[in-house]
Write an enzyme that holds these catalytic residues in place. Structure first.
Site, PDB file in Angstrom:
ATOM      1  N   THR A   1       0.876  -1.180   0.000  1.00 59.43           N
ATOM      2  CA  THR A   1       0.000   0.000   0.000  1.00 59.43           C
ATOM      3  C   THR A   1       0.908   1.224   0.000  1.00 59.43           C
ATOM      4  OG1 THR A   1      -0.017   0.099   2.390  1.00 59.43           O
ATOM      5  CG2 THR A   1      -1.750  -1.191   1.374  1.00 59.43           C
TER       6      THR A   1
ATOM      7  N   LYS B   1     -14.966  17.306  10.197  1.00 59.61           N
ATOM      8  CA  LYS B   1     -15.888  17.248  11.330  1.00 59.61           C
ATOM      9  C   LYS B   1     -16.184  18.666  11.788  1.00 59.61           C
ATOM     10  CE  LYS B   1     -14.099  12.781  12.160  1.00 59.61           C
ATOM     11  NZ  LYS B   1     -12.763  12.506  11.653  1.00 59.61           N
TER      12      LYS B   1
ATOM     13  N   TRP C   1     -20.620  15.650  10.101  1.00 58.71           N
ATOM     14  CA  TRP C   1     -19.577  15.332   9.133  1.00 58.71           C
ATOM     15  C   TRP C   1     -19.874  15.969   7.784  1.00 58.71           C
ATOM     16  CZ3 TRP C   1     -17.799   9.508   9.636  1.00 58.71           C
ATOM     17  CH2 TRP C   1     -17.294   9.330  10.937  1.00 58.71           C
TER      18      TRP C   1
ATOM     19  N   GLU D   1      -5.831  -3.866  -0.760  1.00 58.22           N
ATOM     20  CA  GLU D   1      -6.165  -5.006   0.100  1.00 58.22           C
ATOM     21  C   GLU D   1      -7.290  -5.860  -0.467  1.00 58.22           C
ATOM     22  OE1 GLU D   1      -5.525  -1.949   1.093  1.00 58.22           O
ATOM     23  OE2 GLU D   1      -4.483  -1.900   3.014  1.00 58.22           O
TER      24      GLU D   1
HETATM   25  P1  ADP Z   1      -3.459   3.671  -1.805  1.00 58.20           P
HETATM   26  O1  ADP Z   1      -4.192   4.964  -1.692  1.00 58.20           O
HETATM   27  O2  ADP Z   1      -2.682   3.235  -0.647  1.00 58.20           O
HETATM   28  O3  ADP Z   1      -2.774   3.528  -3.112  1.00 58.20           O
HETATM   29  P2  ADP Z   1      -5.443   1.990  -2.761  1.00 58.20           P
HETATM   30  O4  ADP Z   1      -4.958   2.179  -4.151  1.00 58.20           O
HETATM   31  O5  ADP Z   1      -5.645   0.666  -2.242  1.00 58.20           O
HETATM   32  O6  ADP Z   1      -4.525   2.601  -1.760  1.00 58.20           O
HETATM   33  O7  ADP Z   1      -6.682   2.920  -2.548  1.00 58.20           O
HETATM   34  C1  ADP Z   1      -7.821   2.517  -1.883  1.00 58.20           C
HETATM   35  C2  ADP Z   1      -8.656   3.694  -1.499  1.00 58.20           C
HETATM   36  O8  ADP Z   1      -8.897   4.557  -2.605  1.00 58.20           O
HETATM   37  C3  ADP Z   1     -10.027   3.301  -1.032  1.00 58.20           C
HETATM   38  O9  ADP Z   1     -10.008   2.871   0.302  1.00 58.20           O
HETATM   39  C4  ADP Z   1     -10.794   4.586  -1.226  1.00 58.20           C
HETATM   40  O10 ADP Z   1     -10.588   5.500  -0.169  1.00 58.20           O
HETATM   41  C5  ADP Z   1     -10.171   5.167  -2.454  1.00 58.20           C
HETATM   42  N1  ADP Z   1     -10.997   4.861  -3.625  1.00 58.20           N
HETATM   43  C6  ADP Z   1     -10.831   3.892  -4.529  1.00 58.20           C
HETATM   44  N2  ADP Z   1     -11.775   3.937  -5.461  1.00 58.20           N
HETATM   45  C7  ADP Z   1     -12.599   4.972  -5.153  1.00 58.20           C
HETATM   46  C8  ADP Z   1     -13.780   5.544  -5.720  1.00 58.20           C
HETATM   47  N3  ADP Z   1     -14.311   5.089  -6.843  1.00 58.20           N
HETATM   48  N4  ADP Z   1     -14.342   6.585  -5.085  1.00 58.20           N
HETATM   49  C9  ADP Z   1     -13.821   7.082  -3.941  1.00 58.20           C
HETATM   50  N5  ADP Z   1     -12.709   6.603  -3.369  1.00 58.20           N
HETATM   51  C10 ADP Z   1     -12.100   5.560  -3.961  1.00 58.20           C
END
Ligand code: ADP
Length: 547
Positions: free
Chosen positions: A186, A444, A449, A331
């Protein structure tokens, strides 16, 4: 009594064997780092993946040893997806946009034995190789004559020379489908990065699911361009689903700008593309002023961060392209939900359909989800109540590589483990999930929120705004108040007051940002997402009006 069907482990090698046998002449086209366009077929891909497997055997690599890549989307990277995992080793795709210290940390943590890289990343390799003692072979993904004479990387080999020395005869080994196949760290915006360690079973199940009509809807008739990088979460699983469907694949290589992507889409008659919103922002930014249209593109999957409704609208109305809004995470391999209508929605007006299509979508079979309150109890699916989003399923992490961070799962009353996504969401009565925010980005204000995504989406609907990021600023009375940092489109004008007036009627009055900050660019992270931690740092001396 057990069923009496054949027992065959779900292995990644079976995907490439299938593609070779049933779609052997389907094309894979790549723009290379060398600048030219390379073409071959799944048959060629399969043969070269087997050469690579022989090469890895000859290096005496053990089962589950890690082989890393620092590479763009291209055919050699694809060969590694199958040759490394198929032969029982673990493919570790490293994100080259990370800081070199982070890359060295990750390579050491994964204990990578071999690292293959595109020549674009030679400076990166030069900076980190001495800090990566586990790597015993460094390979440049190029022909022998392209290998720099004085690379400074001891024993550097050319991929072509390396695998070219081995036979294409190889029998893929059979082993437990739960064996590790690949890994991805990640981005670690807080603390050290943690790795999701995927298995053959999780990957093949995800590949099946991803291809379904209500998911990515991939078929042998498609020409598919994954802009989403193969160095992060397996390009949303497209390499595997592509082998499973036999679609034509088009890889953009290092040319990720709007003009190059557009030209490739047109030249290779791409019908289907996938990427994060910032990529499409660049492409539409290139197309609009030049009056360009798509001749073959029909669908695009957009995810990784919230797709602004204005983008969904522009794709549909101006270019005739259907946007499939997707949500997932590292994940989760990564797909969790995709937004497609149900039968009963077909009778709705366009506007009502659009309201649904802006959401992150419905769960895919294989992913269960729920929202919970602070007490851990499940919240209603009414489309209004928001809570922490939890997921579980066979392609969702149970724990991180080397047990990093302890047990991430939370237990329910039936003692089943759920993975907390860190996202805050609503789910409506039809099961459509909508992300309100990442829990750490939610604003917040006075005990209520405010969704930063909602605030950003409104700003992005203004014709003068190219990009918007909303963050909370400390406030003595309300705890936090939202402000919106915006980048203007070139050649347009909008004042602070005009933009704030644009919010009137589009959201509750108390949710309207207190201020607008004009910036040249919003900082982006290693996966093209807005990096709000960095933005907050940049705004550390900022004071809310009247404070
Ligand atoms: P990183 O940000 O560590 O690269 P990921 O690529 O796994 O992690 O990103 C996952 C996160 O990206 C999700 O938990 C969510 O917050 C955000 N995310 C992914 N797709 C969407 C979406 N379509 N709309 C809003 N948020 C999204």
């Amino acid at each position: 009594m057990l069923g009496l069907m054949q027992s065959q482990p779900l292995l990644i090698s079976s995907l490439i064997e299938f593609a070779e046998r049933h779609h052997g002449d389907a094309e894979i086209v790549s723009r290379r780092v060398e600048g030219d366009i390379h073409r071959y077929t799944y048959r060629d891909l399969a043969a070269r993946a087997r050469r690579l497997a022989n090469a890895l055997d000859d290096l005496q690599l053990q089962f589950s040893d890690r082989v890393a890549t620092l590479a763009w989307n291209g055919y050699r990277h694809m060969e590694m997806y199958f040759g490394v995992s198929g032969s029982g080793r673990v493919l570790h795709t490293v994100n080259p946009r990370l800081h070199p210290d982070q890359i060295a940390w990750i390579v050491n943590h994964a204990e990578d034995q071999v690292l293959c890289f595109d020549l674009t990343f030679l400076p990166l390799v030069q900076a980190v190789h001495a800090k990566c003692p586990t790597v015993k072979k460094w390979v440049a993904l190029c022909d022998a004559d392209k290998l720099p004479a004085d690379s400074g990387v001891p024993g550097l080999s050319s991929y072509e020379e390396w695998i070219g020395a081995y036979s294409a005869d190889y029998s893929w080994p059979e082993f437990d489908e739960n064996s590790a196949s690949s890994m991805c760290y990640t981005s670690g915006t807080t603390g050290n990065p943690k790795a999701a360690l995927y298995s053959h079973r999780s990957t093949t199940l995800h590949a099946y699911a991803a291809a379904l009509p209500d998911v990515m809807c991939l078929s042998a008739r498609d020409s598919v361009l994954p802009v989403v990088p193969m160095f992060h979460v397996n390009a949303w699983g497209i390499p595997y689903s592509a082998a499973l469907t036999g679609c034509k694949l088009v890889f953009p290589g290092p040319a990720m700008d709007g003009k190059s992507i557009y030209e490739l889409i047109e030249a290779e008659k791409v019908s289907y593309a996938a990427g994060v919103p910032t990529v499409w922002q660049m492409m539409l930014g290139h197309m609009k002023p030049a009056g360009l249209k798509f001749s073959t593109l029909r669908r695009t999957v957009i995810g990784g961060s919230a797709c602004p409704p204005a983008m969904i609208h522009a794709f549909k109305e101006d270019y005739g392209v259907e946007v499939l809004h997707a949500w997932g995470m590292t994940e989760m391999s990564p797909l969790g939900t995709l937004c497609t209508l149900k039968n009963k929605h077909l009778a709705l007006s366009k506007d009502e359909q659009m309201k649904i299509l802006q959401k992150q979508g419905r769960a895919i079979y294989g992913v269960d989800m729920k929202i919970v309150g602070g007490d851990g109890n499940e919240l209603p699916w009414d489309g209004k109540t928001y809570g922490d989003l939890l997921v579980k399923g066979p392609w969702i992490v149970g724990s991180y590589f080397k047990g990093e961070g302890g047990n991430p799962l939370v237990k329910d009353a039936q003692d089943r483990g759920w993975f907390p996504t860190g996202d805050v969401a609503t789910i409506d009565a039809d099961g459509f999930m909508q992300i309100t925010d990442r829990s750490k980005d939610v604003i917040k204000s006075g005990g209520e929120w405010i969704s930063s995504i909602d605030i950003e989406n409104i700003a992005m609907a203004h014709p003068a705004i190219a990009m918007a990021a909303c963050v909370g600023m400390p406030h003595p009375k309300w705890d936090e108040r939202p402000i919106v940092a915006v980048v203007k489109r070139p050649g347009t004008e909008v004042t602070r007051d005009e933009l704030l007036a644009f919010y009137e009627g589009k959201t509750a009055k108390w949710q309207i940002p207190d201020d607008v900050v004009f910036v040249d660019a919003i900082p982006l992270g290693a996966t093209g997402k807005m990096l709000k931690t960095k933005l907050r740092e940049q705004l550390k001396d900022y004071k809310l009006p009247g404070q």
